[in-house]
Design a protein around this motif. Sequence first.
Motif, mmCIF file in Angstrom:
data_model
loop_
_atom_site.group_PDB
_atom_site.id
_atom_site.type_symbol
_atom_site.label_atom_id
_atom_site.label_comp_id
_atom_site.label_asym_id
_atom_site.label_seq_id
_atom_site.Cartn_x
_atom_site.Cartn_y
_atom_site.Cartn_z
ATOM 1 N N LEU A 197 -9.389 16.390 -63.631
ATOM 2 C CA LEU A 197 -10.238 15.833 -64.464
ATOM 3 C C LEU A 197 -11.723 16.318 -64.059
ATOM 4 O O LEU A 197 -12.178 16.404 -62.745
ATOM 5 N N ALA A 211 -16.103 15.548 -65.405
ATOM 6 C CA ALA A 211 -16.782 15.038 -66.460
ATOM 7 C C ALA A 211 -18.210 15.772 -66.145
ATOM 8 O O ALA A 211 -18.994 15.477 -65.340
ATOM 9 N N PRO A 254 -15.280 14.023 -76.642
ATOM 10 C CA PRO A 254 -14.960 12.773 -76.109
ATOM 11 C C PRO A 254 -16.240 11.797 -75.945
ATOM 12 O O PRO A 254 -17.403 12.170 -75.848
ATOM 13 N N ALA A 290 -11.049 12.527 -73.594
ATOM 14 C CA ALA A 290 -11.102 13.837 -73.027
ATOM 15 C C ALA A 290 -11.101 14.950 -74.152
ATOM 16 O O ALA A 290 -10.585 14.730 -75.290
ATOM 17 N N VAL A 292 -5.418 9.384 -70.579
ATOM 18 C CA VAL A 292 -6.632 10.045 -70.883
ATOM 19 C C VAL A 292 -6.186 10.665 -72.313
ATOM 20 O O VAL A 292 -5.032 11.391 -72.677
ATOM 21 N N LEU A 310 -8.900 18.569 -67.732
ATOM 22 C CA LEU A 310 -9.293 17.603 -68.827
ATOM 23 C C LEU A 310 -10.738 17.394 -68.782
ATOM 24 O O LEU A 310 -11.276 16.973 -67.715
ATOM 25 N N LEU A 364 -13.875 15.323 -69.605
ATOM 26 C CA LEU A 364 -14.304 13.803 -69.913
ATOM 27 C C LEU A 364 -15.663 13.808 -70.373
ATOM 28 O O LEU A 364 -16.352 14.651 -70.257
#
Length: 915
Positions: A151, A153, A169, A184, A214, A259, A261
């Motif tokens: 993950l 961000a 997202p 995501a 997610v 992924l 985010l």
Amino acid sequence: MGRPVPRPATHRPAPAAAPWVRTRLRAAPGAAAALALLVALASCLAGAFPRAVDRYEDAGLRRALRQAGPDHTTLRVSLPQPDLGLPPGQRAAAMRPAALERQYRKVLGTVGGPLAVDREQSAYGVGSTVSRAVPDPWLPRPTGLPAQVSLAAQSGLAGHARVRGGRLPRAPHPVDGTTREVEAAVTAATAQGLHIRVGSVVHVPAPGRPPLAVRVTGILVPRDPGGAYWSTVPLLRTPSLVTLPTPGPDPDKYWLGALLLAPEAAPSLLGTSTDPARYWHLAPDPRALHAHDLDRLRPAVAALESGPALQRVRAVTGDGADIGTDLDVTLASFSRLRSGISPLVLVAAAGTGTVVAVVLLMAGGLAADRRRAELALLRARGAGLSGLAGRLLAETAVAAVPAGALGLAVALVAVPAGRTGPAVAAALATVLAGCAALPVRAALAHRTVRLTAAREDVTSVRPSRRRTVAELTLLVLAVGAVATLRRRGTSGDQLVAVAPVLIGVIAALLLLRLHPLLLRRLSGPAGRLRGAIGHLSLARAGRAQASAVLPLLALLTALTTAAFGGSVVAGVAGARDRAALLTVGADARADSAAPLPADLPARVRAVPGVGAATAVSIAHQAEPANGQDAVPLVGVDPRAYGELTARTGPGAFPADRLAGRSGTLAAVASPSVASAYGTRRSFPVRLEDGSSVTVRIVLVRDRTPAVPGPDFLVVNRAGLGAGAGRPTTLLVTGAHVDAGALRHAVAGAAAVRTRAEERARYADSPLQTGAEHVYTAAVAAGAGFAVLALLLALLRAAPERAALLARLRTMGLTRAEGRRLLVLESLPQALLAALGGALTGWAAIRLLSPGVDLTAIALPSAPAPPAEAELRPDTWSLVVPALLVLAASTGVAALQAWWSGRRGSVTELRAGDTQ
């Protein structure tokens, strides 16, 4: 008669004196224009050289950074997640974009000096440090293992990607560690590899609570996939099929993807078991990094990794912050390559600079000699030496300064990249030399007032003590530079780079001392020859002015630099050719892991330019009995392979030594294999297909064309089994092998490599090719100015020679004899310069070769170069420039004699002529 009335006295104003500078420029506009042209050309070259060096060095640095990749060059500042003992709200606040952006701006302030940051490609955010397997069954499982996800961000996602499907997202509600669902996006490559579509939901394990759901809301396409934003962590852009180191023919594999985010959803990672961490990625800006700042760049990077800069970063982020990067490794590698190339380029710069300085001094000396009578008259009438030198300086400055500015402007326009300061300094030095040459020469020549000029020919003027001391000082400097270069190599100080120039200067001074002795030895035999031409030409050569040291110095320096540069270029080309030959084994080769088609050799021989195609079989994993390591075993046709080795050179052997087809096979081995298994006994070798053969080493060779490595065994292919003896490699020779046609003939049955392509791979660095171009241009400029020095020397004596021919023609000298006289008169100095230049170049190369390693410039991209690049004298580089000097000198003398013959004797023998 009355007395006449006296008239009032009238005061007539004295006639205004004409300004000196304007008078001289009007009297000799041609000389002023010639000086301006010479200074403009010299200042243009002087201004262009440092900028050209900066340009190719900066291009080489950018190439090195691009090859290393952002994942190695980006400064990665990382900070673990907030302490678990803090309140949940405080932990979540530390992960939000506002806090990270505030810290990001402060971190940028800690990176100063020459290390520029590309803010467009830099980013910050929160990411997983541990990837976790996800239980979703719809994700691909190549060998049954579940896929894993990471993950992230990261800031700036909207500006660095375009949406191909869905949307970006979002996090419409505040997110913390207890959030159960977030949105995501994934890149198109990740969606394709992991079979993700818009609307897919991936469940990331979370300890002590349900998994974090997610939901994928968009498929993204990176705008700049190779930029630092996407390539610092390549997993964000491209998924990876990870292979586990498990035994067996089919190891376990699983997919790993990322992924992406929304930045506001970063606190949700606190509730997962991915061990999130905050990060700030600072991408260096290649356009703002310069090679001349390497001495400051490397300490700046070191200070960020483990120094004061790291402490400043921790002060604005947290005590647990750490900085990781391989930028220092990239800079160190580039610095080693640059330090190996720069001294060689500096040799050409020093040589060309010396020749240019000599030409400027000769131009001033020529002007001073032409105006000797005028200046002597001014001194006799009471002109002060300083005032006279000042007037001459103003006279030359009027022409030289604008010309130097024009030349500098042309250099700045022609080479737009690079620093301006060194270019201006070099051009200014050139202008000062051009301005000061005439005043200094005139001041030295007219220190005392003389009624008659003393003789200054080489046979009458004896060297002074000051000259002897200066020559001994130069000799000591040359010996020191040569000794330093032989001991420390090209990594020494700047004195090492001028070693060839110092050798040329010493040779010029030595030859100038030997010149009168040689002329005296030749004058006796010449006097006994029939006719007066030979004796008169030697007498004229002996009456040459002692100031001939300047043209001789220019010629020897140019010839030494050209010989050194030509030998460097020849050594580099030879090393690349040999390295490409040792790597490929022939002009081209086609390799396959499986046996080649039976008709492939015939198809390859039909390709235009192919002379022969030799088929061999290579068992790379052959295992000798009781051996620790595998040894490549090559099965060959002894006759065809022997002819191949004779043509290519490495590893040649008589074909009859491998004639055996049964029983114990005779083998050619490398020195390491022969040392391990001996040459007096036979030993079995197990092949890849399970069969075995018994071999006995009968010949030892350092190399063989079929195998580029240091270990090999070569046997008769007829003695191998049907499976092991099938060809897997074709070695192709030919004058001009067409790589495209060869690949078309192979039709994908094997991988094709050509010697020409391999050689081109060694010359793909801008630092390397730029240095070669600058060196070649510098040597060419030095040669041009050396020819100009020769022309100035002949022009200096042109009036006196013309008058001599006119007098001798009145005494019965024919035009043919006049041409022969001038050619023979110029021949001693031309021979002295040509032979001396060739010998000096040869001596300089032999003296300096132990300390010059051409491997850095010849094979920079080879981690383990297959051949060493040594500096050796190149015959063409020694002989051709010397012959050109000889031809130019005699040609100009013959042309001068022909031109003088066209003019009448009355024109040259005027009343009151002092020539």
